[in-house]
Design a protein around this motif. Sequence first.
Motif, short mmCIF file in Angstrom:
data_model
loop_
_atom_site.label_atom_id
_atom_site.label_comp_id
_atom_site.label_asym_id
_atom_site.label_seq_id
_atom_site.Cartn_x
_atom_site.Cartn_y
_atom_site.Cartn_z
N ARG A 1 -9.14 2.30 -11.11
CA ARG A 1 -8.34 1.22 -11.65
C ARG A 1 -8.36 1.89 -13.35
NH1 ARG A 1 -12.54 -0.70 -15.31
NH2 ARG A 1 -14.72 -0.10 -14.63
N HIS B 1 3.05 4.08 -8.25
CA HIS B 1 1.62 4.81 -7.69
C HIS B 1 2.54 5.63 -6.55
CE1 HIS B 1 -2.45 3.47 -9.34
NE2 HIS B 1 -1.29 2.46 -9.79
N ASP C 1 -1.92 -4.97 -13.13
CA ASP C 1 -2.83 -3.47 -12.46
C ASP C 1 -3.69 -4.24 -11.50
OD1 ASP C 1 -1.83 -1.73 -12.15
OD2 ASP C 1 -2.22 -0.85 -14.12
N THR D 1 -7.70 -0.94 -6.80
CA THR D 1 -7.31 -0.63 -5.26
C THR D 1 -8.30 0.11 -4.96
OG1 THR D 1 -6.25 1.77 -6.05
CG2 THR D 1 -5.35 -1.22 -6.10
N PHE E 1 -2.18 -2.92 -3.54
CA PHE E 1 -1.70 -3.22 -5.13
C PHE E 1 -1.04 -4.52 -5.24
CE2 PHE E 1 -0.99 0.93 -3.90
CZ PHE E 1 -1.18 1.15 -4.77
N ARG F 1 4.63 -1.73 -9.26
CA ARG F 1 3.13 -1.14 -9.12
C ARG F 1 2.81 -0.69 -7.57
NH1 ARG F 1 2.40 0.04 -13.89
NH2 ARG F 1 0.25 0.37 -13.84
N ARG F 2 3.21 -0.71 -6.67
CA ARG F 2 2.77 0.33 -6.07
C ARG F 2 4.00 1.29 -5.78
NH1 ARG F 2 5.06 2.37 -1.84
NH2 ARG F 2 7.17 1.21 -2.15
N GLN G 1 -3.41 4.81 0.42
CA GLN G 1 -4.06 4.12 -1.33
C GLN G 1 -3.45 1.85 -1.72
OE1 GLN G 1 -3.09 4.73 -5.39
NE2 GLN G 1 -4.07 3.59 -6.38
N GLY G 2 -4.64 0.56 -1.69
CA GLY G 2 -4.08 -0.83 -1.98
C GLY G 2 -5.18 -1.06 -1.90
N SER H 1 0.38 -1.32 0.48
CA SER H 1 -0.01 0.71 0.53
C SER H 1 1.27 1.45 -0.01
CB SER H 1 -0.96 -0.04 0.97
OG SER H 1 -0.40 -0.10 2.39
#
Length: 151
Positions: free
Chosen positions: A88, A131, A96, A99, A122, A127-128, A119-120, A8
Amino acid sequence: MTHGSELSVHMRRVLDASRPAVFRALTDPRELARWWGPDGFTIPSAESDLRPGGAYRIAMRPPEGDPFHLVGEFLRVEPPERLAYTFRWEDPDPEDRETVVTLSLHDIGPARSELILDQGDFASERRRALHEEGWSQGLGKLGELLASQRD
């Protein structure tokens, strides 16, 4: 930030604006288009039905290349203190998955607010990190925008 097996993003920013002004910048499509996304990205369009169950769609154009879209649904809309929504990509990267973003605002002075972003979860560290970098750059632009709007 990684919590156990959960991947996250957790960020805290102090912004030179009241909670209502920050909430507006986070939710008004015209304001959002002025700061959203990583450095160099533009927002050709942003649409929003700001209510629980309402949808949003943001077109993001990278410095080079075609626009792509971010979509989701609002889960919580509690002005000026909380906003939560699904996140998304249309045509997502294979790594992906959808989240949830939660934004919380707290007063820390007459015209200063603390923004907490989570945010999470992932699908991958890659990808985490992507972001986290995007949010960091976007929130930096948000801070500059809000500071420039003061007197």
